[in-house]
Design a protein around this motif. Sequence first.
Motif, short mmCIF file in Angstrom:
data_model
loop_
_atom_site.label_atom_id
_atom_site.label_comp_id
_atom_site.label_asym_id
_atom_site.label_seq_id
_atom_site.Cartn_x
_atom_site.Cartn_y
_atom_site.Cartn_z
N UNK A 131 -20.60 24.27 8.01
CA UNK A 131 -19.58 24.22 7.02
C UNK A 131 -18.04 23.52 7.36
N UNK A 132 -18.37 23.17 8.75
CA UNK A 132 -17.12 21.54 8.98
C UNK A 132 -17.74 20.80 8.22
N UNK A 133 -19.40 20.13 8.35
CA UNK A 133 -19.94 18.91 7.83
C UNK A 133 -19.73 18.69 6.23
N UNK A 134 -19.78 20.08 5.49
CA UNK A 134 -19.67 20.37 4.11
C UNK A 134 -17.90 20.16 3.92
N UNK A 135 -17.64 19.24 4.28
CA UNK A 135 -15.83 19.19 3.94
C UNK A 135 -16.20 17.89 4.03
N UNK A 136 -16.76 17.32 5.32
CA UNK A 136 -16.85 15.90 5.04
C UNK A 136 -17.45 14.83 3.53
N UNK A 137 -18.71 15.94 3.02
CA UNK A 137 -19.75 16.14 2.08
C UNK A 137 -19.09 15.35 0.75
N UNK A 138 -18.51 16.96 0.91
CA UNK A 138 -17.72 16.94 -0.92
C UNK A 138 -16.33 15.52 -0.58
N UNK A 139 -16.74 14.49 0.40
CA UNK A 139 -15.47 13.96 0.19
C UNK A 139 -16.09 12.98 -0.48
N UNK A 140 -17.51 12.69 -0.55
CA UNK A 140 -18.10 11.25 -1.07
C UNK A 140 -19.19 10.91 -1.61
N UNK A 141 -20.02 12.69 -1.90
CA UNK A 141 -21.70 13.03 -2.60
C UNK A 141 -21.35 13.61 -3.78
N UNK A 142 -20.28 13.30 -4.52
CA UNK A 142 -20.62 14.23 -6.18
C UNK A 142 -20.61 13.27 -6.68
N UNK A 143 -21.01 12.10 -6.72
CA UNK A 143 -21.26 11.12 -7.36
C UNK A 143 -22.30 10.17 -7.67
N UNK A 144 -23.22 9.60 -8.14
CA UNK A 144 -23.99 8.32 -7.45
C UNK A 144 -23.55 7.01 -6.70
N UNK A 145 -24.26 6.82 -5.12
CA UNK A 145 -23.39 6.15 -4.92
C UNK A 145 -24.64 4.50 -4.43
N UNK A 146 -24.76 4.02 -5.87
CA UNK A 146 -25.51 2.79 -5.52
C UNK A 146 -25.31 1.57 -4.98
#
Length: 646
Positions: free
Chosen positions: A51-66
Amino acid sequence: MINELVEVPRRVVAGVAASLVIAVAVVLTAMAEGSGQQPVSASVADRFSAERAMVHLNRFATEPRPLGSPASDRARDYVADQLRSAGFSVEVQRSVGARASTGLASFGRVDNVVATLPGRDSTGTVLLAAHYDSAAMGPGASDDGAAVAAMVEVGRMVAAQGGGRNDLVLLFTDGEEDGVLGAEAFVREHPLGRKGGVVLNWEARGVSGPSLMFETSAQNAGLVSLFADAVPHPRGDSSMVEVYRMLPNNTDFSALSGAGFTGLNFAYIEESSFYHTAGDSIANLDRGSLQHHGENMLHLTRALREADLPGLTSDHDATYFRLFGFMITYSDALVWPFALLAVLAVVALAVVARRRRLMSVPRMLLGAVSAVLPLAVAGLLGQVLWSVLVWVRPGYDLMGGLLHRPLAFQVTLAALAATALLGWYVVLRRRLGPAALAVGALVWPAVLGVVCAAAAPGASFLFALPALSAATGALLAMLRWPAAALTVGALVPAALLPALARNLFNGVGLAFGGAGAVCLVLFGLTLLPVIELLMPSTAGRATAAVPLTAAVLSMALAGAGLVADDFDGQHPRRSHLAYVLDADSGEASWVSGEAEPTDWTREHVRNRDVSRLPQGYARGDLWTGRPSRCPSKDRWSKYEPATATP
């Protein structure tokens, strides 16, 4: 006559009971080994929390990052800021990564985030590695966003704990999807990359499933022992290491271990139809997989930070696997003894069966030789099934066998394996006798155990231990309580061989489904005495109906699979379209590898003219077309390769 009326029901009851016990063992093993962990709430401070890690994930993994994209820059800055605030010394290594292979070279500017936390009395460096870039086709929530988020959270927890004997380095690489460019630049140019140490690399090839330890550096015994002791829910086995070492696949671990790091590589691989697509999203990520990734990462980091790292150096590999919930590890020095013991057990079974006049040696040898038939037929039927599925549903060709809802097809493969096995058994049981077939069948797993001991020692246990267990059970069955002894002897094969088939289904998909079907036939060969308990006492229509029923069931299951696994908005059909620019000539082309282009792809490709493609690019049958105009550099991202319809 009365004795026969009494004996047949007893035999059938014993066979049914044995079959149920074995089926329960298979199901429980699949449930235990195939599950991740339950996500832990953010309020639990002393444990890793998905649940805490998801806070980080939601900050940068919402769009492609090529590589080189603005989204990639934002992810880099977020990770660096989080670790600085946690107390790490953070630098961004800016370099050019390069990778060359036959007919192809890739290179690009990379920005690696390198965060360090010095130890109090260091014996070496503990390096955690994950890549923050994603494939251009999706947001990469699992590949490799989940590992990045877990590393940020683990770094925060370890820094807050304080102390730590060994130096800790968190390496967030760039450009992994373009040829492990960031890792290559790190080991080539960065002082820490040339220093070596112990690396833990984290990956994903799906969106769910347990975090598997699937690759190690050579001479892994010390690290495997630490892994088995430190991790509360270890998953993976040494056969995965042997298989992966034979494959051409690369991760950052390849570059790091090639530069002198020892270490372990982890990934979860289930629901891999979303791999490198827009479906690799936060919505599809299994939080239990993230939890398992993070738990393993935290426990191993803590253990390695306090370990004497030079003391983990070994001069041999270890065999390791889970059996009935317990992690078993032993030195590769025991691989040959177990393999030879399995052969001796099968030989002893043959001798005892011959002395009891249950079979003759020539018939046993014929049984062993003939057992190649169900193995070969099952493998062939598995590949035929895939060809038929691609013919019926052309969209499967781009999925590489990694389907959205493959369960019905996996059960179909099991039914096809049963058809091949039972058809062979029914035809030959009256001619050669059940004992000759049962003993001869065990020759195959015993021989495979020896072959693997020579060529792939870490995989030998998969065949030697089932052969040893089944042969021992059959020997005991000749002394007393035959049904119980046969059942106990079948439990080790039930725990290992179906799990191997499941790993193959998840790892390589249905495109190589024949391999999984062969594993299931091997399992069936160890069960022939139990199968005999369920067979009618005389051959005839009732006996022939057994393989025929399995064949009909196979066709029904395949049809059900086609109905269940149709494409929809949540499970889209893949398309393939790439924009290819020849930098020398300035000519650009659309390129598609689809066998029959979809309506969307046909808007861009028209023919199979590959003459304008760069030399070495035209591989296989491709569709091509000329773009309406050549894009300028500032609009390049519009023309990134696509693998899913919009």
